[in-house]
Design a protein around this motif. Structure first.
Motif, PDB file in Angstrom:
ATOM      1  N   LYS A  44       0.863  -1.248  -0.015  1.00  0.00           N
ATOM      2  CA  LYS A  44      -0.162   0.004   0.131  1.00  0.00           C
ATOM      3  C   LYS A  44       0.860   1.334   0.037  1.00  0.00           C
ATOM      4  O   LYS A  44       2.014   1.256   0.280  1.00  0.00           O
ATOM      5  N   ASN A  45       0.155   2.364  -0.420  1.00  0.00           N
ATOM      6  CA  ASN A  45       0.887   3.610  -0.321  1.00  0.00           C
ATOM      7  C   ASN A  45       2.294   3.588  -0.889  1.00  0.00           C
ATOM      8  O   ASN A  45       3.316   3.857  -0.455  1.00  0.00           O
ATOM      9  N   LEU A  46       2.552   3.454  -2.105  1.00  0.00           N
ATOM     10  CA  LEU A  46       3.553   3.499  -2.908  1.00  0.00           C
ATOM     11  C   LEU A  46       4.300   4.356  -2.922  1.00  0.00           C
ATOM     12  O   LEU A  46       3.752   5.658  -3.042  1.00  0.00           O
ATOM     13  N   GLU A  47       5.657   4.088  -2.947  1.00  0.00           N
ATOM     14  CA  GLU A  47       6.653   5.443  -2.929  1.00  0.00           C
ATOM     15  C   GLU A  47       7.553   5.251  -3.963  1.00  0.00           C
ATOM     16  O   GLU A  47       7.853   4.109  -4.481  1.00  0.00           O
ATOM     17  N   PHE A  48       8.295   6.102  -4.614  1.00  0.00           N
ATOM     18  CA  PHE A  48       9.179   5.962  -5.600  1.00  0.00           C
ATOM     19  C   PHE A  48      10.505   5.291  -5.155  1.00  0.00           C
ATOM     20  O   PHE A  48      10.861   4.411  -6.003  1.00  0.00           O
ATOM     21  N   SER A  49      10.421   5.075  -3.932  1.00  0.00           N
ATOM     22  CA  SER A  49      11.699   4.333  -3.476  1.00  0.00           C
ATOM     23  C   SER A  49      11.385   2.856  -3.504  1.00  0.00           C
ATOM     24  O   SER A  49      12.295   2.064  -3.145  1.00  0.00           O
ATOM     25  N   ASP A  50      10.148   2.404  -3.638  1.00  0.00           N
ATOM     26  CA  ASP A  50       9.693   1.093  -3.732  1.00  0.00           C
ATOM     27  C   ASP A  50      10.180   0.336  -4.896  1.00  0.00           C
ATOM     28  O   ASP A  50       9.876  -0.785  -5.378  1.00  0.00           O
ATOM     29  N   THR A  51      10.606   1.282  -5.899  1.00  0.00           N
ATOM     30  CA  THR A  51      11.028   0.716  -7.239  1.00  0.00           C
ATOM     31  C   THR A  51      12.028  -0.415  -7.034  1.00  0.00           C
ATOM     32  O   THR A  51      13.175   0.120  -6.299  1.00  0.00           O
ATOM     33  N   GLY A  52      11.904  -1.347  -7.741  1.00  0.00           N
ATOM     34  CA  GLY A  52      13.077  -2.279  -7.425  1.00  0.00           C
ATOM     35  C   GLY A  52      12.612  -3.825  -7.940  1.00  0.00           C
ATOM     36  O   GLY A  52      11.411  -4.116  -8.298  1.00  0.00           O
ATOM     37  N   LYS A  53      13.536  -4.732  -7.550  1.00  0.00           N
ATOM     38  CA  LYS A  53      13.295  -6.211  -7.945  1.00  0.00           C
ATOM     39  C   LYS A  53      12.461  -6.859  -6.660  1.00  0.00           C
ATOM     40  O   LYS A  53      13.194  -6.697  -5.308  1.00  0.00           O
ATOM     41  N   TYR A  54      11.445  -7.700  -6.775  1.00  0.00           N
ATOM     42  CA  TYR A  54      10.605  -8.302  -5.798  1.00  0.00           C
ATOM     43  C   TYR A  54      10.865  -9.711  -6.106  1.00  0.00           C
ATOM     44  O   TYR A  54      10.202 -10.338  -7.347  1.00  0.00           O
ATOM     45  N   THR A  55      11.380 -10.611  -5.162  1.00  0.00           N
ATOM     46  CA  THR A  55      11.368 -11.821  -5.282  1.00  0.00           C
ATOM     47  C   THR A  55      10.607 -12.761  -4.483  1.00  0.00           C
ATOM     48  O   THR A  55      10.767 -12.405  -3.096  1.00  0.00           O
ATOM     49  N   CYS A  56      10.159 -13.671  -5.059  1.00  0.00           N
ATOM     50  CA  CYS A  56       9.246 -14.661  -4.028  1.00  0.00           C
ATOM     51  C   CYS A  56       9.988 -15.994  -3.922  1.00  0.00           C
ATOM     52  O   CYS A  56      10.312 -16.724  -5.067  1.00  0.00           O
ATOM     53  N   HIS A  57      10.303 -16.399  -2.872  1.00  0.00           N
ATOM     54  CA  HIS A  57      11.249 -17.607  -2.450  1.00  0.00           C
ATOM     55  C   HIS A  57      10.145 -18.570  -1.845  1.00  0.00           C
ATOM     56  O   HIS A  57       9.492 -18.466  -1.042  1.00  0.00           O
ATOM     57  N   VAL A  58      10.579 -19.887  -2.441  1.00  0.00           N
ATOM     58  CA  VAL A  58       9.818 -21.013  -1.651  1.00  0.00           C
ATOM     59  C   VAL A  58      10.690 -22.260  -1.578  1.00  0.00           C
ATOM     60  O   VAL A  58      11.447 -22.483  -2.380  1.00  0.00           O
ATOM     61  N   LYS A  59      10.791 -22.741  -0.261  1.00  0.00           N
ATOM     62  CA  LYS A  59      11.603 -23.819   0.028  1.00  0.00           C
ATOM     63  C   LYS A  59      10.601 -24.972   0.734  1.00  0.00           C
ATOM     64  O   LYS A  59       9.984 -24.740   1.502  1.00  0.00           O
ATOM     65  N   ASN A  60      10.953 -26.219  -0.031  1.00  0.00           N
ATOM     66  CA  ASN A  60       9.925 -27.342   0.287  1.00  0.00           C
ATOM     67  C   ASN A  60      10.706 -28.579   1.124  1.00  0.00           C
ATOM     68  O   ASN A  60      11.545 -29.246   0.582  1.00  0.00           O
ATOM     69  N   PRO A  61      10.520 -28.682   2.460  1.00  0.00           N
ATOM     70  CA  PRO A  61      11.279 -29.827   3.102  1.00  0.00           C
ATOM     71  C   PRO A  61      10.787 -31.235   2.528  1.00  0.00           C
ATOM     72  O   PRO A  61      11.781 -31.991   2.420  1.00  0.00           O
ATOM     73  N   LYS A  62       9.789 -31.273   1.915  1.00  0.00           N
ATOM     74  CA  LYS A  62       9.514 -32.414   1.341  1.00  0.00           C
ATOM     75  C   LYS A  62      10.148 -32.993  -0.006  1.00  0.00           C
ATOM     76  O   LYS A  62      10.010 -34.074  -0.391  1.00  0.00           O
ATOM     77  N   GLU A  63      10.813 -32.211  -0.480  1.00  0.00           N
ATOM     78  CA  GLU A  63      11.734 -32.243  -1.627  1.00  0.00           C
ATOM     79  C   GLU A  63      13.142 -31.930  -1.141  1.00  0.00           C
ATOM     80  O   GLU A  63      13.974 -31.147  -2.142  1.00  0.00           O
TER      81      GLU A  63
END
Length: 220
Positions: free
Chosen positions: A93-112
């Motif tokens: 919410k309430n985006l700012e110019f400083s929010d510009t950048g790379k957003y990475t979604c990470h997932v780690k699965n113990p079952k694998e």
């Protein structure tokens, strides 16, 4: 062992959002082996900053994700992992110019064997966007390519021609049936006429089986 964990942030690699609005950063994951105590987190990376935005776990496929760490109160976990949605998207919410950048979604699965996979999307915060629609309650991402309008003229012409051909065939079949019906009726009338004419001829000629008057026997 073949590992199947996959993470996706959608087809768009870059999304734009107007300063002061709200943006949804999509992220889904999939695994053919299922998951237990799955670990996920979102990270932010710019030219001079790297930080973990949100960190959480998912117990199993029947439970929703639980957030253990959140760096910014403007961030909300929007996803759900119930009913195989496997959605761990977040909103900012309430985006700012400083929010510009790379957003990475990470997932780690113990079952694998704790296999990890991630996907990255680039957010560009702008002052205004001419191609943006009026701000809805939640501003969804859009790609940096304009959506091309699909021309359905050829499809409509083909459908019209096919429909016309089918209609013509049906009409021809109906005409054939009508003509056959007329011919049948005509033939029946001719037969009736011939039978009637033959009966009249036999009567006039006094042939056996006719209705001509019989003469009384001559007395000896």
């Amino acid at each position: 062992m073949s590992l199947s964990l996959e993470v996706s942030v959608g087809k768009a690699t870059t999304i734009y959002a107007v300063n002061g609005t709200e943006i949804l950063l999509p992220c889904t994951f999939s695994s053919c082996f299922g998951f237990e105590n799955l670990h996920f987190w979102w990270s932010y990376n710019s030219s001079d900053t790297y930080k973990i935005l949100i960190d959480g776990t998912v117990k199993n496929e029947k439970s929703d994700p639980k957030v253990k760490l959140k760096d910014d109160d403007r961030i909300t976990l929007e996803g759900s992992t119930k009913e195989k949605m496997n959605n761990i998207s977040i909103s900012l919410k309430n985006l700012e110019f400083s929010d510009t950048g790379k957003y990475t979604c990470h997932v780690k699965n113990p079952k694998e064997n704790y296999f990890q996979h991630q996907a990255t999307i680039f957010l560009q915060v702008v002052d205004k966007c001419d191609s943006c629609s009026p701000s809805p309650p939640l501003f969804f991402p859009f790609s940096d390519h304009e959506v091309e309008e699909v021309d359905n003229t050829v499809t409509l012409i083909i459908l019209g021609v096919v429909g016309g051909v089918i209609g013509l065939l049906i009409f021809i079949l109906l005409v054939k049936k009508f003509i056959a019906f007329i011919i049948k009726k005509t033939q029946e009338k001719k037969k009736e006429c011939l039978v009637s004419s033959s009966g009249n001829d036999n009567t006039e000629n006094g042939l056996p089986g006719s209705k001509a008057e019989e003469k009384a026997p001559t007395k000896v």
